[in-house]
Motif scaffolding. Structure first.
Motif, PDB file in Angstrom:
ATOM      1  N   LEU A  55       0.701  -1.161   0.220  1.00  0.00           N
ATOM      2  CA  LEU A  55       0.126  -0.152   0.098  1.00  0.00           C
ATOM      3  C   LEU A  55       1.059   1.300   0.124  1.00  0.00           C
ATOM      4  CD1 LEU A  55      -2.641  -1.120   2.536  1.00  0.00           C
ATOM      5  CD2 LEU A  55      -3.073  -0.849   0.026  1.00  0.00           C
ATOM      6  N   ARG A 103      -2.877   2.162  -8.532  1.00  0.00           N
ATOM      7  CA  ARG A 103      -4.009   1.633  -7.967  1.00  0.00           C
ATOM      8  C   ARG A 103      -4.119   0.297  -8.171  1.00  0.00           C
ATOM      9  NH1 ARG A 103      -7.762   4.848  -5.611  1.00  0.00           N
ATOM     10  NH2 ARG A 103      -9.414   3.542  -6.070  1.00  0.00           N
ATOM     11  N   GLY A 149      -8.700  -8.921  -0.813  1.00  0.00           N
ATOM     12  CA  GLY A 149      -9.343  -7.533  -0.893  1.00  0.00           C
ATOM     13  C   GLY A 149      -9.606  -7.234   0.567  1.00  0.00           C
ATOM     14  N   LEU A 164      -6.270  -6.195   2.203  1.00  0.00           N
ATOM     15  CA  LEU A 164      -5.715  -4.666   1.879  1.00  0.00           C
ATOM     16  C   LEU A 164      -6.659  -3.681   2.694  1.00  0.00           C
ATOM     17  CD1 LEU A 164      -5.364  -5.135  -1.769  1.00  0.00           C
ATOM     18  CD2 LEU A 164      -3.569  -4.917  -0.339  1.00  0.00           C
ATOM     19  N   THR A 165      -8.080  -3.988   2.898  1.00  0.00           N
ATOM     20  CA  THR A 165      -8.913  -3.096   3.592  1.00  0.00           C
ATOM     21  C   THR A 165      -8.750  -2.988   4.762  1.00  0.00           C
ATOM     22  OG1 THR A 165     -10.641  -4.598   3.092  1.00  0.00           O
ATOM     23  CG2 THR A 165     -10.283  -2.936   1.415  1.00  0.00           C
ATOM     24  N   GLU A 166      -7.833  -4.083   5.598  1.00  0.00           N
ATOM     25  CA  GLU A 166      -7.918  -3.966   7.008  1.00  0.00           C
ATOM     26  C   GLU A 166      -7.027  -2.937   7.274  1.00  0.00           C
ATOM     27  OE1 GLU A 166      -6.050  -7.818   8.096  1.00  0.00           O
ATOM     28  OE2 GLU A 166      -8.019  -8.691   7.930  1.00  0.00           O
ATOM     29  N   SER A 195      -6.366   2.435   2.844  1.00  0.00           N
ATOM     30  CA  SER A 195      -6.200   1.714   1.825  1.00  0.00           C
ATOM     31  C   SER A 195      -7.008   2.021   0.563  1.00  0.00           C
ATOM     32  CB  SER A 195      -6.216   0.187   2.150  1.00  0.00           C
ATOM     33  OG  SER A 195      -7.631   0.228   2.381  1.00  0.00           O
ATOM     34  N   SER A 196      -8.076   2.984   0.939  1.00  0.00           N
ATOM     35  CA  SER A 196      -8.923   3.332  -0.206  1.00  0.00           C
ATOM     36  C   SER A 196      -8.283   4.302  -1.471  1.00  0.00           C
ATOM     37  CB  SER A 196     -10.183   3.920   0.214  1.00  0.00           C
ATOM     38  OG  SER A 196      -9.842   5.235   0.874  1.00  0.00           O
ATOM     39  N   PHE A 243      -6.499   0.769  -3.119  1.00  0.00           N
ATOM     40  CA  PHE A 243      -7.378  -0.554  -3.719  1.00  0.00           C
ATOM     41  C   PHE A 243      -8.535  -0.003  -4.289  1.00  0.00           C
ATOM     42  CE2 PHE A 243     -10.198  -3.906  -2.356  1.00  0.00           C
ATOM     43  CZ  PHE A 243      -9.953  -4.817  -3.297  1.00  0.00           C
ATOM     44  N   ARG A 295     -10.889  -1.795  -6.290  1.00  0.00           N
ATOM     45  CA  ARG A 295     -11.785  -2.774  -6.470  1.00  0.00           C
ATOM     46  C   ARG A 295     -11.553  -4.019  -6.270  1.00  0.00           C
ATOM     47  NH1 ARG A 295     -15.162  -0.526 -11.308  1.00  0.00           N
ATOM     48  NH2 ARG A 295     -13.870   1.318 -10.767  1.00  0.00           N
TER      49      ARG A 295
END
Length: 163
Positions: A11, A20, A33, A36-38, A42-43, A46, A48
């Protein structure tokens, strides 16, 4: 459990380079996914994730051809290639990884439990590979496949030029 350091490094590197990421996951069911979103923030990296567990989802969401699924099967490098390319095309990402495999239990003589095919797509092309994790159990295959996908993304990010 994921190697959180690899995820954070991915990231941070993508953020620095303005890259991205997108994922196309079958046997891992969105695990990459989720990892990554933990990580908070990260938005901005990441874009989608596509969870395409069924063949119909692979076709509908990623443009994998039915003929390819019939001729090679879902667990194959040609399908992993189309999944990764489809994720890249349907996103704002510069790097996309795909994962399709047999987590188990089960498998066959030609496609054993623990076989996972990966695709890695960038704007300059797509590579594929197959990893034989072995019959180590469903959870361990899924986690090993997700960790390998993170490693592939990290390698691609290291090699990518900043935008």
């Amino acid at each position: 459990m994921t190697d959180q350091r690899a995820v954070v490094e991915l990231l941070d590197l993508c953020r620095t380079k303005g890259l991205r990421v997108a994922t196309a996951e079958s046997c891992t069911g969105g695990m990459v996914g989720a990892w990554l979103t933990e990580v908070a923030g990260s938005s901005d990296v990441f874009d989608r994730g596509f969870i395409t567990y069924s063949n119909a989802a692979k076709q509908d969401m990623l443009g994998v051809s039915q003929a390819l699924l019939v001729s090679h099967g879902a667990v194959s490098e040609p399908v992993a290639h189309q999944m990764a390319k489809g994720a890249l095309a349907a996103s704002a990402a510069q790097i996309a990884v795909s994962i399709t495999g047999i987590a188990g239990p089960g498998g066959s003589e030609h496609k054993p439990e623990g076989r996972v095919c990966f695709g890695l797509a960038t704007r300059s092309g797509c590579t594929t590979e197959t990893v034989e994790f072995g019959a180590i159990g469903r959870d361990r295959v899924r986690r090993a496949a997700a960790a390998h996908a993170v490693s592939l993304l990290l390698t691609a990010a290291r090699q990518a030029d900043a935008r």
